[in-house]
Enzyme design. Structure first.
Site, PDB file in Angstrom:
ATOM      1  N   LEU A 110       0.649  -1.316   0.048  1.00 20.53           N
ATOM      2  CA  LEU A 110      -0.061   0.133  -0.042  1.00 20.53           C
ATOM      3  C   LEU A 110       0.954   1.401   0.052  1.00 20.53           C
ATOM      4  CD1 LEU A 110      -2.535  -1.049   2.626  1.00 20.53           C
ATOM      5  CD2 LEU A 110      -2.819  -1.136   0.159  1.00 20.53           C
ATOM      6  N   GLY A 111       2.008   1.165   0.502  1.00 26.62           N
ATOM      7  CA  GLY A 111       2.758   2.150   0.601  1.00 26.62           C
ATOM      8  C   GLY A 111       3.931   2.135   1.515  1.00 26.62           C
ATOM      9  N   GLY A 113       6.442   4.267   4.587  1.00 24.64           N
ATOM     10  CA  GLY A 113       6.677   5.405   5.599  1.00 24.64           C
ATOM     11  C   GLY A 113       7.906   5.234   6.212  1.00 24.64           C
ATOM     12  N   GLY A 114       8.222   5.917   7.356  1.00 25.51           N
ATOM     13  CA  GLY A 114       9.380   5.882   8.175  1.00 25.51           C
ATOM     14  C   GLY A 114       9.420   4.601   8.759  1.00 25.51           C
ATOM     15  N   PHE A 115       8.285   3.944   9.447  1.00 20.67           N
ATOM     16  CA  PHE A 115       8.251   2.817   9.829  1.00 20.67           C
ATOM     17  C   PHE A 115       8.856   1.742   9.151  1.00 20.67           C
ATOM     18  CE2 PHE A 115       6.588  -1.031  11.831  1.00 20.67           C
ATOM     19  CZ  PHE A 115       6.556  -0.869  13.209  1.00 20.67           C
ATOM     20  N   GLY A 116       8.274   1.578   7.975  1.00 22.93           N
ATOM     21  CA  GLY A 116       8.726   0.645   7.069  1.00 22.93           C
ATOM     22  C   GLY A 116       7.393   0.431   6.045  1.00 22.93           C
ATOM     23  N   PRO A 117       7.385  -0.648   5.307  1.00 20.96           N
ATOM     24  CA  PRO A 117       6.172  -0.633   4.291  1.00 20.96           C
ATOM     25  C   PRO A 117       5.245  -1.375   4.813  1.00 20.96           C
ATOM     26  CG  PRO A 117       7.950  -2.875   4.255  1.00 20.96           C
ATOM     27  CD  PRO A 117       8.255  -1.785   5.195  1.00 20.96           C
ATOM     28  N   LYS A 132       1.460  -3.179   8.874  1.00 25.49           N
ATOM     29  CA  LYS A 132       2.747  -2.428   8.737  1.00 25.49           C
ATOM     30  C   LYS A 132       3.928  -3.315   9.314  1.00 25.49           C
ATOM     31  CE  LYS A 132       2.460   1.897  10.494  1.00 25.49           C
ATOM     32  NZ  LYS A 132       2.323   3.006  11.455  1.00 25.49           N
ATOM     33  N   ASP A 229       3.458  14.131  15.874  1.00 26.25           N
ATOM     34  CA  ASP A 229       3.812  13.902  14.395  1.00 26.25           C
ATOM     35  C   ASP A 229       2.707  14.016  13.690  1.00 26.25           C
ATOM     36  OD1 ASP A 229       5.562  13.566  12.276  1.00 26.25           O
ATOM     37  OD2 ASP A 229       5.526  11.484  12.395  1.00 26.25           O
TER      38      ASP A 229
END
Length: 417
Positions: A110-111, A113-117, A132, A229
């Site tokens: 899906l995308g 971010g900073g955490f991971g895919p 996530k 955030d």
């Protein structure tokens, strides 16, 4: 001679007995040690097997745990209700999570971010979930992973994304959320073609939902939470475009009498951070209010706060402030959102500017913000100068006359997403 021979035979017989005893004892010890080793090995394998095991995501009935979230989501207007019952967070097996996401295939991604895919998963009953997966290269780590599990599992509100469970296996750390079919707010808001789907009514509903979610975090949840955030990419949209605040990896818990806190590890995103946090490491509920104000102005204008490279304004805040002071605030409106009430639009711009004032003591609380939104006839105070809104020409003059650091604080971690 016969006596000597007899003594030799006795000695040989005794040596043979000793040898047999030694051999017997050695064999017995070897067998015993081998058996102990095998038992220990079996215990280790069994324990490892238990660690790798967990609830089957594919067949899990999420309706059984929905009552807790329903109970607490109704506490928005009553801080004394709810919050006493612990929410049990299922620990899913890695095998079932992998199968639900088709082995984390790119087709289901899906995308990132900073955490991971983040991947889409489907249960046997057809329920869609978002998985996530903590990336080994992630700027965030186990601390943020544990933080999110600890916080969001206990926070249940209609405008907060719901955490359904987690998966922990060796070096794999995964969080399973409810699936948001319309992705995140920035996916629509900053796309020239998709932003037309965000009409005036939808944008107002999104603003109100974010405000209600933050109010719950700051005042009505059993834990006072500072998100730290808030930004467009952390606002997820469900099938009806209702907003849900996500990503609590950076969030902090405040005690009952705690007003503000200080940190040397500044985390967040440029453009949304309050000045006292970005420059001094001080954060409070007013830090989230500042981020909300930036987000509010972005929703009304359809522009990113940091996207003013070829203008005299450093950012959206400076641009909005200039329009406000020259009685041209209506020019901030995103034309793609269609017809809107001029008086209501001006009111929302006013609220946004109040939230981003440089001095945090001048900013309203989220309780004040919700009251301003709901009471359309009540007068609003005039906003003061926003933070980080100096014009580009003034900034150049300041830079040429001064060559010094604002303070000695180093930004140790930022998440540019």
């Amino acid at each position: 001679m016969q006596e000597i021979s007899y003594e030799i035979d006795c000695m040989n017989s005794g040596n043979k007995m000793k040898l047999w005893v030694i051999i017997t004892v050695s064999v017995s010890l070897s067998v015993l040690l081998s058996g102990s080793f095998l038992c220990c090995r079996m215990q280790i394998l069994n324990q490892k097997g238990k660690k790798d095991s967990g609830v089957d995501l594919l067949s899990f009935d999420f309706n059984l745990s929905s009552n807790a979230s329903d109970n607490e989501s109704n506490t928005t207007n009553n801080p004394r209700k709810g919050g006493e019952k612990e929410v049990e967070l299922p620990l899913f097996s890695f095998a079932s999570v992998s199968k639900a996401t088709d082995s984390f295939s790119e087709c289901n991604k899906l995308g990132e971010g900073g955490f991971g895919p983040v991947y889409k998963g489907i249960s046997l009953g057809g329920l869609e979930v978002a998985v996530k997966r903590l990336s080994k290269r992630s700027g965030q780590g186990l601390e943020e992973f544990r933080n999110e599990i600890t916080l969001i599992a206990k926070l249940q509100h209609r405008n907060l994304v719901r955490l359904l469970g987690c998966c922990i296996k060796e070096d794999e750390n995964l969080l399973i959320y409810e699936y948001m079919p319309n992705k995140s707010l920035d996916f629509f808001l900053f796309d020239p073609n998709k932003k037309e789907m965000l009409d005036w009514g939808t944008r107002i509903r999104i603003i109100e939902g974010i405000a209600q979610g933050l109010l719950y975090l700051h005042q009505y949840s059993r834990l006072r939470i500072i998100h730290r955030d808030m930004k467009a990419s952390n606002i997820l949209l469900d099938g009806e475009m209702n907003p849900k605040i996500s990503d609590f990896g950076m969030a902090r818990i405040f005690g009952g009498n705690e007003v503000q806190a200080n940190t040397k590890r500044i985390v967040g995103t440029y453009g949304y951070m309050a000045p006292e946090y970005a420059l001094e490491g001080l954060f409070s509920v007013k830090s989230d209010v500042f981020s909300f104000g930036v987000l509010l102005l972005e929703i009304l204008s359809g522009k990113k706060n940091t996207g003013f490279y070829n203008t005299d304004s450093l950012n959206l805040l400076g641009f909005a402030w200039e329009l406000w002071n020259t009685d041209r605030a209506l020019e901030l409106k995103d034309p793609s959102m269609g017809d809107s009430s001029s008086s209501t639009l001006l009111r929302y711009i006013n609220i946004g500017l109040l939230c981003v004032q440089e001095n945090r003591n001048d900013r309203p609380t989220m309780s004040n913000v919700v009251s301003m939104i709901s009471n359309e006839l009540s007068p609003l105070p005039r906003p003061k100068h926003p933070a980080f809104s100096t014009s580009r020409n003034t900034a150049r003059n300041t830079d040429s006359s001064q060559n010094c650091s604002v303070n000695g604080l180093t930004v140790s971690m930022l998440e540019p997403r």
